[in-house]
Scaffold this motif. Structure first.
Motif, PDB file in Angstrom:
ATOM      1  N   LEU A 107       0.481  -1.134  -0.038  1.00 14.37           N
ATOM      2  CA  LEU A 107       0.460  -0.218  -0.179  1.00 14.37           C
ATOM      3  C   LEU A 107       0.539   1.017   0.287  1.00 14.37           C
ATOM      4  CD1 LEU A 107      -2.759  -1.124   2.116  1.00 14.37           C
ATOM      5  CD2 LEU A 107      -3.114  -0.639  -0.298  1.00 14.37           C
ATOM      6  N   ALA A 108       1.833   0.943   1.148  1.00 11.68           N
ATOM      7  CA  ALA A 108       2.740   2.379   0.441  1.00 11.68           C
ATOM      8  C   ALA A 108       3.036   2.887  -0.608  1.00 11.68           C
ATOM      9  CB  ALA A 108       3.535   2.069   1.900  1.00 11.68           C
ATOM     10  N   TRP A 109       3.932   1.584  -1.067  1.00 11.77           N
ATOM     11  CA  TRP A 109       3.882   2.353  -2.585  1.00 11.77           C
ATOM     12  C   TRP A 109       2.793   2.790  -3.742  1.00 11.77           C
ATOM     13  CZ3 TRP A 109       8.859   1.847  -3.913  1.00 11.77           C
ATOM     14  CH2 TRP A 109      10.143   1.422  -3.421  1.00 11.77           C
ATOM     15  N   ILE A 110       2.481   1.556  -3.528  1.00  8.42           N
ATOM     16  CA  ILE A 110       0.899   2.309  -4.688  1.00  8.42           C
ATOM     17  C   ILE A 110       0.877   3.361  -4.179  1.00  8.42           C
ATOM     18  CG2 ILE A 110      -1.331   1.877  -5.250  1.00  8.42           C
ATOM     19  CD1 ILE A 110      -1.079  -1.156  -3.926  1.00  8.42           C
ATOM     20  N   ALA A 111       0.348   4.408  -2.510  1.00  7.47           N
ATOM     21  CA  ALA A 111       0.599   5.208  -2.359  1.00  7.47           C
ATOM     22  C   ALA A 111       1.851   6.425  -2.558  1.00  7.47           C
ATOM     23  CB  ALA A 111       0.280   5.452  -0.788  1.00  7.47           C
ATOM     24  N   ALA A 112       2.883   6.202  -2.413  1.00  7.76           N
ATOM     25  CA  ALA A 112       3.830   6.532  -3.147  1.00  7.76           C
ATOM     26  C   ALA A 112       3.923   7.170  -4.593  1.00  7.76           C
ATOM     27  CB  ALA A 112       5.260   6.253  -2.823  1.00  7.76           C
ATOM     28  N   ILE A 113       3.740   5.818  -5.456  1.00  2.00           N
ATOM     29  CA  ILE A 113       3.742   5.989  -6.607  1.00  2.00           C
ATOM     30  C   ILE A 113       2.404   7.454  -6.940  1.00  2.00           C
ATOM     31  CG2 ILE A 113       3.379   4.599  -8.994  1.00  2.00           C
ATOM     32  CD1 ILE A 113       5.336   2.815  -7.817  1.00  2.00           C
ATOM     33  N   ALA A 114       1.534   7.465  -6.654  1.00  2.00           N
ATOM     34  CA  ALA A 114      -0.132   7.720  -6.753  1.00  2.00           C
ATOM     35  C   ALA A 114       0.488   8.839  -6.523  1.00  2.00           C
ATOM     36  CB  ALA A 114      -1.160   7.608  -6.602  1.00  2.00           C
ATOM     37  N   THR A 118       0.279  12.414  -9.340  1.00  2.00           N
ATOM     38  CA  THR A 118      -0.184  12.832  -9.061  1.00  2.00           C
ATOM     39  C   THR A 118       0.346  14.699  -8.924  1.00  2.00           C
ATOM     40  OG1 THR A 118      -0.685  12.495  -6.949  1.00  2.00           O
ATOM     41  CG2 THR A 118      -2.597  11.687  -8.478  1.00  2.00           C
ATOM     42  N   GLY A 119       1.394  14.762  -8.387  1.00  2.00           N
ATOM     43  CA  GLY A 119       1.979  15.711  -8.333  1.00  2.00           C
ATOM     44  C   GLY A 119       1.753  16.241  -7.241  1.00  2.00           C
ATOM     45  N   THR A 120       0.969  15.819  -5.729  1.00  2.00           N
ATOM     46  CA  THR A 120       0.929  15.886  -4.681  1.00  2.00           C
ATOM     47  C   THR A 120       2.043  16.392  -4.001  1.00  2.00           C
ATOM     48  OG1 THR A 120      -1.658  15.000  -5.286  1.00  2.00           O
ATOM     49  CG2 THR A 120      -0.531  15.717  -2.851  1.00  2.00           C
ATOM     50  N   LEU A 121       3.025  14.945  -3.651  1.00  2.00           N
ATOM     51  CA  LEU A 121       4.569  15.577  -3.063  1.00  2.00           C
ATOM     52  C   LEU A 121       5.361  14.793  -4.570  1.00  2.00           C
ATOM     53  CD1 LEU A 121       3.419  13.608   0.211  1.00  2.00           C
ATOM     54  CD2 LEU A 121       4.108  15.881   0.191  1.00  2.00           C
ATOM     55  N   GLY A 122       6.866  15.431  -3.615  1.00  4.79           N
ATOM     56  CA  GLY A 122       7.520  15.073  -5.095  1.00  4.79           C
ATOM     57  C   GLY A 122       8.158  13.966  -4.659  1.00  4.79           C
ATOM     58  N   TRP A 123       9.543  13.722  -5.247  1.00  9.57           N
ATOM     59  CA  TRP A 123       9.939  12.571  -5.635  1.00  9.57           C
ATOM     60  C   TRP A 123      10.705  11.848  -3.903  1.00  9.57           C
ATOM     61  CZ3 TRP A 123      14.785  11.440  -4.232  1.00  9.57           C
ATOM     62  CH2 TRP A 123      15.939  12.781  -4.548  1.00  9.57           C
ATOM     63  N   PRO A 124      11.084  12.564  -3.106  1.00 14.46           N
ATOM     64  CA  PRO A 124      11.022  12.034  -1.745  1.00 14.46           C
ATOM     65  C   PRO A 124      10.695  11.115  -1.517  1.00 14.46           C
ATOM     66  CG  PRO A 124      12.274  14.175  -1.908  1.00 14.46           C
ATOM     67  CD  PRO A 124      11.281  13.729  -2.655  1.00 14.46           C
ATOM     68  N   ILE A 125       9.096  10.927  -1.466  1.00 12.09           N
ATOM     69  CA  ILE A 125       8.222  10.171  -0.374  1.00 12.09           C
ATOM     70  C   ILE A 125       8.423   8.486  -0.999  1.00 12.09           C
ATOM     71  CG2 ILE A 125       6.689  10.722  -2.645  1.00 12.09           C
ATOM     72  CD1 ILE A 125       5.827  10.518   1.188  1.00 12.09           C
ATOM     73  N   VAL A 126       9.149   8.183  -1.784  1.00 10.60           N
ATOM     74  CA  VAL A 126       9.795   7.454  -2.262  1.00 10.60           C
ATOM     75  C   VAL A 126      10.442   6.501  -1.271  1.00 10.60           C
ATOM     76  CG1 VAL A 126      11.747   7.333  -3.406  1.00 10.60           C
ATOM     77  CG2 VAL A 126       9.994   5.935  -4.140  1.00 10.60           C
ATOM     78  N   PHE A 127      10.917   7.202  -0.395  1.00 10.67           N
ATOM     79  CA  PHE A 127      11.953   6.673   0.890  1.00 10.67           C
ATOM     80  C   PHE A 127      11.037   6.049   1.778  1.00 10.67           C
ATOM     81  CE2 PHE A 127      15.283   9.894  -1.065  1.00 10.67           C
ATOM     82  CZ  PHE A 127      16.332   8.358  -1.143  1.00 10.67           C
ATOM     83  N   VAL A 128      10.022   6.669   2.276  1.00  6.52           N
ATOM     84  CA  VAL A 128       8.166   5.816   2.798  1.00  6.52           C
ATOM     85  C   VAL A 128       8.878   4.191   2.977  1.00  6.52           C
ATOM     86  CG1 VAL A 128       6.441   6.108   3.693  1.00  6.52           C
ATOM     87  CG2 VAL A 128       7.900   8.032   3.389  1.00  6.52           C
ATOM     88  N   PRO A 129       8.011   4.454   1.381  1.00 10.04           N
ATOM     89  CA  PRO A 129       8.031   2.757   0.969  1.00 10.04           C
ATOM     90  C   PRO A 129       9.379   1.837   1.205  1.00 10.04           C
ATOM     91  CG  PRO A 129       7.454   3.820  -0.762  1.00 10.04           C
ATOM     92  CD  PRO A 129       7.906   4.153   0.162  1.00 10.04           C
ATOM     93  N   ILE A 130      10.647   2.429   0.541  1.00  7.77           N
ATOM     94  CA  ILE A 130      11.711   1.985   0.763  1.00  7.77           C
ATOM     95  C   ILE A 130      12.269   1.292   2.009  1.00  7.77           C
ATOM     96  CG2 ILE A 130      14.445   2.323  -0.124  1.00  7.77           C
ATOM     97  CD1 ILE A 130      13.625   3.953  -2.433  1.00  7.77           C
ATOM     98  N   GLY A 131      12.335   1.804   2.865  1.00  6.05           N
ATOM     99  CA  GLY A 131      11.998   2.559   4.533  1.00  6.05           C
ATOM    100  C   GLY A 131      11.435   0.984   5.088  1.00  6.05           C
ATOM    101  N   LEU A 132       9.977   0.936   4.746  1.00  2.00           N
ATOM    102  CA  LEU A 132       9.198  -0.163   4.763  1.00  2.00           C
ATOM    103  C   LEU A 132       9.240  -1.568   4.772  1.00  2.00           C
ATOM    104  CD1 LEU A 132       5.494   1.837   4.793  1.00  2.00           C
ATOM    105  CD2 LEU A 132       6.739   1.319   6.839  1.00  2.00           C
TER     106      LEU A 132
END
Length: 169
Positions: A107-114, A118-132
């Motif tokens: 779910l974290a990966w799907i949310a980060a990609i979404a 959509t441009g809501t958040l920048g690419w650093p959000i990808v570190f959340v699913p990577i950390g999980l």
């Protein structure tokens, strides 16, 4: 001769739960629509006696509510079933934190990609699913994503390689 209990006998919460369960089965079978189910379930929760419950189920086939004093089947003691051992690495052997992480990582990966798309958040959000994912790897150990078949094939491969080395000497 068995005595039939009086319809005036008061019922317990367990009897009401049994009646609600039976009513749910009738709705699932298509004997009741959602409105009828709602009306009857309200009557069940307000019922105080067996007679009131009997009226609710008068036009329905079995199942009907079970009562506390109904004769219970006595189980004959036999050999206790032997539980199947849990294999390490299978979902039924995971701890609750592992189960939670197994559900949340995809779910974290799907949310980060979404969010990135959509441009809501920048690419650093990808570190959340990577950390999980890294946390999951630490919880499951080295081979957390390998199934039993893969492990056996790998062990077989290592044994074959060792035999070839011995033959080559």
């Amino acid at each position: 001769m068995t005595e039939v209990p009086s319809p005036q006998l008061r019922i317990s919460d367990q009897n009401r739960e049994s009646a609600l369960s039976a009513l749910g089965e009738h709705m699932s079978a298509g004997r009741l629509d959602i409105d009828e189910y709602g009306e009857r379930s309200a009557r069940i929760t307000a019922a105080k006696t067996r007679g009131e419950l009997s009226e609710i189920f008068a036009d329905l086939p079995a199942p009907h509510p079970q009562y506390d004093d109904a004769p219970k089947a006595v189980a004959t003691p036999g050999p206790a079933p032997v539980p199947e051992p849990k294999r390490p690495g299978t979902p039924d052997s995971w701890s609750p934190p592992q189960r939670f992480l197994a559900a949340i990582v995809p779910l974290a990966w799907i949310a980060a990609i979404a969010l990135i798309a959509t441009g809501t958040l920048g690419w650093p959000i990808v570190f959340v699913p990577i950390g999980l994912t890294v946390l999951g790897k630490s919880m499951w150990g080295h081979d957390w994503n390998h199934d039993e078949h893969h492990r056996r094939r790998h062990e077989h491969h290592l044994r074959d390689r060792e035999r070839r080395r011995e033959l080559g000497r």
